[in-house]
Design a protein around this motif. Sequence first.
Motif, PDB file in Angstrom:
ATOM      1  N   LEU A  89     -16.610  15.942  40.383  1.00 29.79           N
ATOM      2  CA  LEU A  89     -17.043  17.323  40.234  1.00 29.79           C
ATOM      3  C   LEU A  89     -16.624  17.868  38.874  1.00 29.79           C
ATOM      4  N   VAL A  90     -15.384  17.572  38.484  1.00 24.56           N
ATOM      5  CA  VAL A  90     -14.879  18.052  37.202  1.00 24.56           C
ATOM      6  C   VAL A  90     -15.535  17.315  36.048  1.00 24.56           C
ATOM      7  N   GLN A  91     -15.610  16.004  36.157  1.00 22.92           N
ATOM      8  CA  GLN A  91     -16.133  15.199  35.056  1.00 22.92           C
ATOM      9  C   GLN A  91     -17.582  15.527  34.731  1.00 22.92           C
ATOM     10  N   GLU A  92     -18.386  15.817  35.745  1.00 24.15           N
ATOM     11  CA  GLU A  92     -19.798  16.039  35.480  1.00 24.15           C
ATOM     12  C   GLU A  92     -20.086  17.437  34.951  1.00 24.15           C
ATOM     13  N   ALA A  93     -19.143  18.386  35.129  1.00 26.84           N
ATOM     14  CA  ALA A  93     -19.393  19.757  34.716  1.00 26.84           C
ATOM     15  C   ALA A  93     -18.602  20.190  33.489  1.00 26.84           C
ATOM     16  N   ALA A  94     -17.437  19.583  33.268  1.00 23.32           N
ATOM     17  CA  ALA A  94     -16.567  20.044  32.183  1.00 23.32           C
ATOM     18  C   ALA A  94     -17.130  19.646  30.822  1.00 23.32           C
ATOM     19  N   PRO A  95     -17.065  20.553  29.840  1.00 23.10           N
ATOM     20  CA  PRO A  95     -17.471  20.203  28.476  1.00 23.10           C
ATOM     21  C   PRO A  95     -16.475  19.218  27.867  1.00 23.10           C
ATOM     22  N   PRO A  96     -16.856  18.518  26.808  1.00 22.22           N
ATOM     23  CA  PRO A  96     -15.977  17.496  26.207  1.00 22.22           C
ATOM     24  C   PRO A  96     -14.596  18.014  25.837  1.00 22.22           C
ATOM     25  N   LEU A 133      -7.782  18.076  29.488  1.00 19.65           N
ATOM     26  CA  LEU A 133      -7.298  17.581  30.781  1.00 19.65           C
ATOM     27  C   LEU A 133      -6.591  16.249  30.619  1.00 19.65           C
ATOM     28  N   ARG A 134      -7.114  15.414  29.761  1.00 16.13           N
ATOM     29  CA  ARG A 134      -6.508  14.110  29.519  1.00 16.13           C
ATOM     30  C   ARG A 134      -5.125  14.259  28.867  1.00 16.13           C
ATOM     31  N   ASP A 191      -6.061  21.694  37.951  1.00 20.81           N
ATOM     32  CA  ASP A 191      -4.673  21.255  37.861  1.00 20.81           C
ATOM     33  C   ASP A 191      -4.621  19.799  38.315  1.00 20.81           C
ATOM     34  N   ALA A 192      -4.378  18.885  37.358  1.00 20.53           N
ATOM     35  CA  ALA A 192      -4.327  17.448  37.665  1.00 20.53           C
ATOM     36  C   ALA A 192      -2.941  16.893  37.387  1.00 20.53           C
ATOM     37  N   LEU A 197     -10.182   8.707  34.372  1.00 23.82           N
ATOM     38  CA  LEU A 197     -10.611   9.686  33.380  1.00 23.82           C
ATOM     39  C   LEU A 197     -10.838   9.034  32.027  1.00 23.82           C
ATOM     40  N   GLY A 198     -11.989   9.307  31.431  1.00 21.76           N
ATOM     41  CA  GLY A 198     -12.276   8.842  30.085  1.00 21.76           C
ATOM     42  C   GLY A 198     -13.042   7.533  30.001  1.00 21.76           C
TER      43      GLY A 198
END
Length: 559
Positions: free
Chosen positions: A50-57, A63-64, A86-87, A193-194
């Motif tokens: 959900l986060v990965q598909e919506a968050a801008p680069p 986040l990383r 919050d991750a 992630l990434g």
Amino acid sequence: MLRLDFYVQHLVRHNAREVMLASGEPVRFRFAEGERASNTAIEHAQVVQLVQEAAPPASIDELRRTRRTSFQHAATGGILVRVEVDAAQAAEWRVVVRPEDDGGAIELDGVGVRPPPRGGVERITAERPVVEKAAVVEKATMAQSPAARMGAPRPAPVASEPKSDPKSGEIRIEPGHSRNAMNASGKRVDAVLGEPKINHLLRMMVACGASDLHLSSEVVPMVRRHGEMTPLFDRAPIEDREMRELLLEIAPARNKEEFGAKNDTDFAHTIEEVARFRANYFMDRKGMGAVFRQIPFDILPPEKLGLPPKVLELCHLSKGLVLVTGPTGSGKSTTLATLIDVINSTRSDHIITIEDPIEFVHPNKMCLVNQREVGVHTGSFKNALRAALREDPDIVLVGELRDLETISIAIETAETGHLVFGTLHTTSAPSTVDRIIDQFPADRQAQIRTMLSESLRGVIAQMLCKKKGGGRVAAYEVMIANPAVSNLIREGKTFQLKSVMQTGRNLGMQTMNDHLIELVKAEKVEPLEAYMKSNDKQVIKDMLLKAGFKLDLGGVQEH
């Protein structure tokens, strides 16, 4: 529609102030009068997607680095929301989504958020063009977000349209289809992630014990598990635009160019410490698609494959032609990799493999191993095979004997004192001999029969059967080239080869039906499965009845 947009729509429909998504917990909605929870928990992998598909680069990078981020998102219908992530805990992400406003921030379970607007949800409409920043955010989200651009998974059927119980006020998110590979495996795979988005699907495929991942436009991801096609997990079908972005992210430049010209391409893809994958991209009437075949890093030992002892003796030959045959997906590459590994572990020789693409990777053990990939290290099988004669090889593996010239050079290479391994897509040992000879013009067939009778050392035909209790097991037909076999090949009497195999059991030969019956007696395979895999159904039917096994064909046709 993005997965996040699904929850935003839910937020609006129920006039909630916030929606809270936490790994492994029910989805919670906060209202002025309190909280309500859905009846279905959201998996960690779904939260990450959900986060990965919506968050801008920029937010992905933040986040990383910091394990926290906040970004603005313009959802479907022009709804503007703030997303707080919050991750801090690797497998326990918490996401809060609320309507955007300009108020001050408050603390909600350790995540900084702002209070909802007094006037309800802010929308971007034609009458309110002043919200210019929302248009910019939407453009950045849709055009720049790597996950959105590369076809990250869309809203899954596990969260079909929410409903409210008028009596209890409970918000229901109906569960999706329970018959999928991940549910059956009982495992959970977290996205990394990434890394390329396709890797998450491939990791899930490996975790659930599937051999192949099938991706087709307008279809949910499918896998072949225990020989049967089943959905990988519950989600919406992948549209062609998403599919292209998902697949082209990992394709090498050469393969992108080849796919653009031919609408087909093959290459190998690796996820370190997971597996290698043989990838095939194609086009069909609905758009782009792909099939990924899992190639484990670890080469299976002969005992694990159940290879007959006589087959292993072929690894100690100094020259000749050994063929491994079978339909697509029957385990030919796995068998060849095991045979090459046996040679690599017991002999001090030079091995050259010619593959398209390279599948199993062979480190130098006792042998020097050179692996060449068609299209990368050489132009074609025939070119590489011709060049191999000048590279001082002892053993040559040809991934596929595709055409007349490649077959001809392979036979000549075997005749000149080299041990050659190759594959064909035939289903029995006798048909393999016929296939090779029929490749040549009529005026050359007599010469090829003679050459093949002198160079052929063995044929292993195989197929995979569904195993009792899950998994698959290989059935083998083995023909060893003794004087009787060589004479029949030379004289063109290949129809008699099966009889020689039946009488040559003391030499290690066996027909496919012989091995299928052994597997049934060992309670590894059901009688019906053996019947379905047999090339000679009437014979194996009689053999099963003679051995005391009842065969219930039902509506299955015998021919």
